[in-house]
Design a protein around this motif. Structure first.
Motif: not given
Length: 428
Positions: A130-137, A284-285
């Protein structure tokens, strides 16, 4: 991102917070209610038999991690999670009748099927999908932080129920087990109606041969072993935290009541804070591995200081501060290491297999570490605690190395056309 899709993620995240905080309560209930649970089961004076209940559960878990990964890659995670929650809750209601020892043994083995075979890899993969590639963390970090909040609430409820009926251990434990079981069943039912479908295109394998191929791919992927190294380090660090309070009491001379307060709140609050910071920092990173590197360095330095500073009443306060800092570092790893799987471009139909293999390797310390530390403490109380700190330092060094290698590989992967195409598709 559409409002409907975003709300679906939020609902899924909340349901996963609830499920992860309840599904493992019953198998490990003796950790927090050792004597009253033993009495309710009719096993007073039979500590060996009592301990075997958890042993058979643990052995079955080890056996089921890998097939659990294959199942997570074969079926929709939502269906597996629903079955797991309702099945585990139903077994809990059965346990609350306090049946014979043989039946209790069967229930614990069955729990391995509902909490590991159909749940563990599926639960991690659910967030991965369900998480996008840029929001996994940020998603995994938020999950861990939310688990801290939900854990405090549920623990308070369970403790309140037990305290109210504590005059009768059997009745008190029955109500605790029934309450936890009902919550699990309700979460499972809520998943049926509220959780969106987690089976996106390419996330599952069609047949047994495809599942075997996916397992082969997982075995050949570096991410599997990098993840297992990070889990291994965090697993030992987590176990090592349980020795901090006894060290303060027996070596530094802290009052016993104060150590109990410290033990209860240090892990809970630090997990909540550490995971929250991890979620923010990862977003952020732009990647999870970078902040894990910082946490790994901080953890190693804290354990070096604990080894070098002699324990005494005079040094108690600085040691206390160092212990809090080390406890803040470990949940960063636990909150973020699963995000690396996606950040390294792992295909969705292989994720479950990667998690299954990495789990069986990463959680190996659960089978030997505490007994090893216990033997060292019996032989040399002061030196035994130094041994704990040194092993935690070495384990986190392994985690740091794996996080560093992962970070290099993630940066390399993000220069590829495959990654650029993935990001472009996610933005559409």
């Amino acid at each position: 991102m559409g409002k409907e899709k975003k709300s679906g993620k939020v609902i899924t995240l909340i349901l996963m917070m609830l499920s992860l905080n309840t599904i493992y309560v019953l198998p490990y209930l003796m950790y927090t209610y050792y004597a009253p649970l033993q009495e309710a089961m009719g096993l007073l004076g039979r500590d060996a038999d009592y301990g075997k209940l958890l042993n058979v559960y643990g052995i079955a878990n080890i056996i089921l991690y890998i097939p659990g990964g294959m199942i997570a890659d074969k079926f929709d995670a939502k269906k597996l999670l629903i079955f797991s929650m309702i099945g585990t809750g139903a077994l809990g209601l059965w346990e609350a009748t306090w049946p014979s020892y043989t039946i209790l043994m069967i229930i614990h083995v069955a729990w391995a099927f509902t909490t590991v075979l159909t749940y563990w890899s599926a639960s991690i993969k659910c967030i991965n999908v369900i998480a996008g590639a840029d929001e996994q963390g940020s998603m995994y970090g938020s999950l861990e932080a939310g688990r801290g909040i939900v854990g405090i609430i549920l623990t308070t409820i369970f403790v309140g129920i037990f305290t109210k009926f504590s005059a009768d251990s059997s009745k008190a434990m029955s109500y605790v087990v029934i309450t936890c079981s009902v919550v699990m069943i309700l979460v499972g039912i809520a998943m049926v109606f509220l959780m969106p479908v987690t089976n996106v295109e390419g996330s599952t394998n069609k047949g047994l041969l495809d599942s075997i191929k996916a397992m082969g791919q997982a075995l050949s992927r570096p991410v599997t072993y990098l993840l297992s190294g990070m889990i291994f380090g965090a697993c030992i660090a987590q176990a090592g935290i349980s020795y901090l309070a006894p060290y303060l009491a027996k070596v530094c001379g802290m009052d016993q009541n104060m150590t109990v307060i410290f033990a209860n709140y240090n892990r809970t609050i630090c997990t909540l804070i550490g995971a929250s910071i991890a979620a923010f920092a990862a977003k952020k990173m732009g990647r999870s591995s970078k902040f894990m590197i910082y946490a790994g360095f901080g953890s190693i330095v804290s354990y070096i200081l604990l080894v070098l500073i002699p324990g005494s009443a005079v040094t108690m306060f600085p040691i206390l501060v160092i212990m809090v800092f080390s406890t803040l570092c470990y949940p960063v790893f636990r909150a973020l290491y699963y995000a690396v799987v996606d950040e390294l471009g792992t295909q969705k139909n292989v994720v479950g297999s990667v998690i299954g293999i990495a789990s069986i390797l990463g959680f190996l310390p659960d089978t030997f570490y505490t007994s090893m530390c216990g033997a060292r403490l019996e032989a040399d109380p002061v030196g035994g605690y130094k041994f704990v700190f040194i092993t935690c330092m070495a384990a986190m060094a392994l985690g740091l190395i794996c996080a560093f290698i992962s970070d290099r590989k993630i940066l390399k992967y993000r220069k590829t056309d495959e990654y650029k195409a993935t990001i472009k598709q996610a933005d559409m």
